[in-house]
Design a protein around this motif. Structure first.
Motif, short mmCIF file in Angstrom:
data_model
loop_
_atom_site.label_atom_id
_atom_site.label_comp_id
_atom_site.label_asym_id
_atom_site.label_seq_id
_atom_site.Cartn_x
_atom_site.Cartn_y
_atom_site.Cartn_z
N GLN A 6 -28.05 6.28 -4.17
CA GLN A 6 -26.70 5.75 -4.19
C GLN A 6 -25.73 6.64 -4.90
O GLN A 6 -24.40 6.82 -4.67
CB GLN A 6 -26.67 4.51 -4.80
CG GLN A 6 -27.42 3.24 -4.33
CD GLN A 6 -26.65 2.75 -3.18
OE1 GLN A 6 -25.61 2.75 -3.27
NE2 GLN A 6 -27.51 2.17 -2.30
N ASN A 7 -26.34 7.65 -5.76
CA ASN A 7 -25.52 8.31 -6.67
C ASN A 7 -26.25 9.72 -7.00
O ASN A 7 -27.38 10.04 -6.42
CB ASN A 7 -25.14 7.98 -8.00
CG ASN A 7 -26.46 7.36 -8.73
OD1 ASN A 7 -27.42 8.20 -9.01
ND2 ASN A 7 -26.70 6.29 -9.40
N CYS A 8 -25.78 10.88 -7.26
CA CYS A 8 -26.25 12.26 -7.51
C CYS A 8 -27.39 12.06 -8.56
O CYS A 8 -28.39 12.91 -8.28
CB CYS A 8 -25.22 13.11 -8.27
SG CYS A 8 -23.85 13.50 -6.98
N GLY A 9 -27.45 11.31 -9.43
CA GLY A 9 -28.68 11.11 -10.44
C GLY A 9 -29.87 10.82 -9.63
O GLY A 9 -30.96 11.41 -9.86
N GLN A 10 -29.75 9.85 -8.75
CA GLN A 10 -30.89 9.42 -7.84
C GLN A 10 -31.31 10.75 -6.89
O GLN A 10 -32.43 10.57 -6.80
CB GLN A 10 -30.72 8.16 -7.15
CG GLN A 10 -30.59 7.06 -8.08
CD GLN A 10 -29.65 5.77 -7.42
OE1 GLN A 10 -29.08 5.95 -6.29
NE2 GLN A 10 -30.11 4.53 -7.79
N LEU A 11 -30.13 11.30 -6.40
CA LEU A 11 -30.67 12.16 -5.49
C LEU A 11 -31.39 13.48 -6.15
O LEU A 11 -32.22 14.02 -5.36
CB LEU A 11 -29.34 13.14 -4.69
CG LEU A 11 -29.42 13.97 -3.60
CD1 LEU A 11 -30.09 13.44 -2.64
CD2 LEU A 11 -28.05 14.23 -3.22
N ARG A 12 -30.97 13.60 -7.37
CA ARG A 12 -31.77 14.70 -8.04
C ARG A 12 -33.22 14.23 -8.24
O ARG A 12 -34.13 15.42 -8.51
CB ARG A 12 -31.19 14.85 -9.77
CG ARG A 12 -29.87 15.59 -9.53
CD ARG A 12 -30.02 15.81 -11.06
NE ARG A 12 -28.31 16.41 -11.32
CZ ARG A 12 -27.81 16.66 -12.46
NH1 ARG A 12 -28.78 16.61 -13.59
NH2 ARG A 12 -26.71 17.50 -12.46
N MET A 13 -33.59 13.23 -7.91
CA MET A 13 -35.07 12.74 -8.43
C MET A 13 -36.03 13.47 -7.31
O MET A 13 -37.11 13.44 -7.33
CB MET A 13 -35.15 11.26 -8.48
CG MET A 13 -34.50 10.99 -9.61
SD MET A 13 -34.39 9.11 -9.86
CE MET A 13 -36.06 8.79 -10.35
N PHE A 14 -35.07 13.85 -6.16
CA PHE A 14 -36.00 14.27 -4.72
C PHE A 14 -36.19 15.96 -5.00
O PHE A 14 -35.40 16.71 -5.32
CB PHE A 14 -35.22 13.89 -3.55
CG PHE A 14 -35.20 12.48 -3.20
CD1 PHE A 14 -36.20 12.02 -2.47
CD2 PHE A 14 -34.32 11.62 -3.60
CE1 PHE A 14 -36.16 10.85 -1.88
CE2 PHE A 14 -34.35 10.30 -3.52
CZ PHE A 14 -35.38 10.02 -2.38
N PRO A 15 -37.45 16.31 -4.88
CA PRO A 15 -37.83 17.65 -4.77
C PRO A 15 -37.01 18.30 -3.80
O PRO A 15 -36.70 17.81 -2.51
CB PRO A 15 -39.37 17.88 -4.63
CG PRO A 15 -39.62 16.57 -4.94
CD PRO A 15 -38.74 15.61 -4.55
N LYS A 16 -36.50 19.66 -3.77
CA LYS A 16 -36.00 20.49 -2.91
C LYS A 16 -36.79 20.34 -1.45
O LYS A 16 -35.92 20.19 -0.35
CB LYS A 16 -35.63 21.89 -3.25
CG LYS A 16 -34.63 22.70 -2.19
CD LYS A 16 -34.70 23.96 -2.46
CE LYS A 16 -33.77 24.37 -3.70
NZ LYS A 16 -33.63 25.92 -4.01
N GLU A 17 -38.11 20.65 -1.50
CA GLU A 17 -38.73 20.77 -0.13
C GLU A 17 -38.60 19.19 0.49
O GLU A 17 -38.53 19.25 1.63
CB GLU A 17 -40.20 20.97 -0.70
CG GLU A 17 -40.34 22.48 -1.51
CD GLU A 17 -39.81 22.36 -3.04
OE1 GLU A 17 -39.86 21.40 -3.26
OE2 GLU A 17 -39.54 23.71 -3.18
#
Length: 97
Positions: free
Chosen positions: A53-64
């Motif tokens: 829902q937000n950038c903080g949650q998106l950050r939890m995913f590894p780039k790969e």
């Protein structure tokens, strides 16, 4: 470029907004993903299916993982933008007069 665009949106209609480097995380973490440039309706829907829902949650995913799920270029953009990273230069558009 990313932070300049986000600050401009925050400052509208006639105010000013400065996001210092020390405040980037504080500003970005709660920011809804639909606010991030480059995330349209389709990408937003796909991210929300993953619980983002937000950038903080998106950050939890590894780039790969983001690159695998959303293709290399888009995955890298998502990973970078969720961290306030955008290496494009802010430029001036010259009037052709």
């Amino acid at each position: 470029m990313l932070m300049a665009r986000l600050a401009t949106r925050t400052a509208k209609p006639n105010g000013q907004c400065y996001i210092s480097p020390e405040k980037v995380d504080e500003y970005l973490l709660p920011l809804p993903i639909k606010t991030v440039p480059g995330i349209g309706h389709v990408l937003e829907k796909k991210l929300k299916k993953k619980g983002v829902q937000n950038c903080g949650q998106l950050r939890m995913f590894p780039k790969e993982a983001l690159q695998r799920d959303f293709r290399t270029k888009t995955g890298e953009m998502l990973w970078n933008y969720s961290r306030g990273v955008d290496n494009r230069l802010v430029g001036v558009i010259q009037d052709g007069r």
